[in-house]
Design an enzyme around this catalytic site. Structure first.
Site: not given
Length: 461
Positions: A166, A258
């Site tokens: 997601d 990330y």
């Protein structure tokens, strides 16, 4: 349709079920099978799903399956979200990483590799079971590290395994939300992005948790340049605050959240070291308390307890990264979890009922990104229909990203070989070559500490 949920006792299962309850279209899921190796967690989730279904006419029937083969036999789709070692294993990875002065995050670097080394044997067993008892089913993989698990599973299931995440969807929605606020795109543009509909086309590419948004077309116009020329807009959403407007304008793209672990590795390690407890320890304590409490209450109370626990979980997501970036709290709109659940539903409808959808998925490269192997799993926008997913054209990776992606892809494939060939030397090679593990000596110590913690790794000789 029949959907099997592997890791059916997992904390995020109600998010998937909530999306299924909201689906009133023809051909919707009518039966949900839950499978988990932890009976206590499974019973808690069953209780919560029963409470959620009470007020919904024709809610999917819930079945509990103690055996994996029974869960997947006859299912149209299998959703896998398992966590080998549980949150206790994640906490152990983070403790080892803190001891060595490296990052311990569960999907990248040392933590991701350790997680994959113990999780891949189970994921491969799932793939083999599915190939044996139900080869026509589609496996939707959300098990982390999603790119590695999806690529390894493809060796058995081929194109019938699809990886989802997601993060790219959340990124695109937040970017579009900022552009909506500034009047650069129509209100409501962000609503359906990433789940199959709307007029938005993402130019996003990379690997799972290692991708960049290089373009964002709305009705045929790339609106990303409008964002990049406005520092105030860049820092109005989460990724912008994490990376800073100056760095985003230097890159000329918006990285997946990330990538903060790569671009600000030292700052994040230092912030992690200052925290009283790592994210894994927090989740281990939180979830242990939740499942114990849910065991002693009626379904409706268990459902309320789950929602309160989920809210706190989302508030603390990537807390060390925000501290490293000087960002205090998440915005209210970022606390609504999910996204992958809607992607999974869109995949199922696209394939089962030939309703074409454009989704960001983890699939085989097949020439989409040059300089990567044809069979390497990448994360890119895809067109999905009854034939399955097909990657759509995207911009080439920028020069600053290409070397990083190639290195991490080599690491991922080396991890898979380490497991399938039961080789310690390959596990150490993967650790040593990862950009977030600084050297062969640290890699050897990290592996030895992991093998002492996790009996599963003794098989690597």
């Amino acid at each position: 349709m029949i959907l099997a949920l592997l890791g059916g006792g997992g904390f995020r299962v109600p998010l998937v079920f909530r999306t299924l309850l909201a689906d009133r279209t023809d051909g919707r899921v009518t039966q949900v099978r839950l499978h988990d190796t932890d009976g206590v967690r499974l019973a808690a989730m069953e209780k919560i799903l029963v409470a959620m279904a009470e007020a919904v006419p024709d809610a999917p029937r819930i079945m509990i399956c103690s055996e994996l083969a029974d869960a997947v036999r006859g299912a149209d789709f299998v959703f896998s979200a398992i966590r080998v070692g549980g949150t206790k294993g994640r906490a152990a990875d983070e403790r080892i990483a803190r001891e060595l002065g490296i990052l311990g995050q569960e999907t990248t670097g040392f933590g991701g590799i350790s997680y994959a080394l113990r999780g891949l044997p189970v994921a491969l067993d799932i793939a083999r079971t599915l190939a044996d008892v139900n080869p026509e089913a589609w496996l939707i993989n959300f098990t982390n590290p999603a790119g590695i698990v999806t690529e390894a599973s493809r060796e058995i299931l081929g194109d019938r395994v699809i990886g989802i995440c997601d993060s790219p969807i959340g990124l695109a929605r937040r970017v579009l939300g900022s552009l909506e606020t500034a009047g650069h795109v129509p209100a409501g543009t962000a609503l359906d992005v990433g789940v199959g509909g709307g007029d938005v086309r993402l130019d996003y590419a990379g690997l799972n948790h290692l991708g960049w948004l290089q373009g964002l077309q709305v009705r045929g116009e790339d609106v990303l340049p409008r964002l990049l020329e406005r520092p105030d807009l860049l820092e109005s959403f989460e990724e912008g605050r994490l990376f800073g407007a100056e760095w985003l304008r230097t890159l000329g793209s918006i990285p997946n959240e990330y990538l903060h672990y790569y671009y600000f590795a030292r700052e994040t390690v230092e912030a992690d070291g200052r925290s009283e407890a790592t994210r894994g320890v927090f989740l281990e304590q939180q979830q242990d308390g939740f499942y114990r409490a849910a065991d002693g209450v009626v379904p409706a109370e268990a459902a309320l307890l789950w929602e309160r626990t989920r809210q706190r979980r989302e508030e603390t997501y990537m807390a060390s990264n925000r501290e490293a970036a000087g960002v205090a709290e998440r915005d209210e709109e970022d606390l609504e979890a999910g996204g992958y659940d809607r992607v999974a539903l869109a995949i199922m409808h696209a394939i089962a009922h030939d309703r074409p959808a454009q989704l960001v998925l983890n699939v085989a490269n097949r020439g989409t990104l040059e300089h990567l192997p044809e069979d390497a799993v990448i994360e890119v926008p895809c067109l999905v229909d009854a034939a399955g997913p097909r990657p759509l054209p995207v911009s080439p990776l920028p020069a600053h990203a290409l070397g990083l992606v190639q290195t991490v892809k080599h690491v991922e494939r080396t991890v898979i070989r380490a497991v399938t060939e039961s080789r310690r030397d390959l596990a150490i090679e993967a650790l040593a070559l990862h950009p977030l593990v600084d050297g062969v000596g640290v890699a050897r110590r990290a592996f030895d500490l992991s093998r002492a913690e996790f009996p599963e790794l003794v098989a690597l000789r």
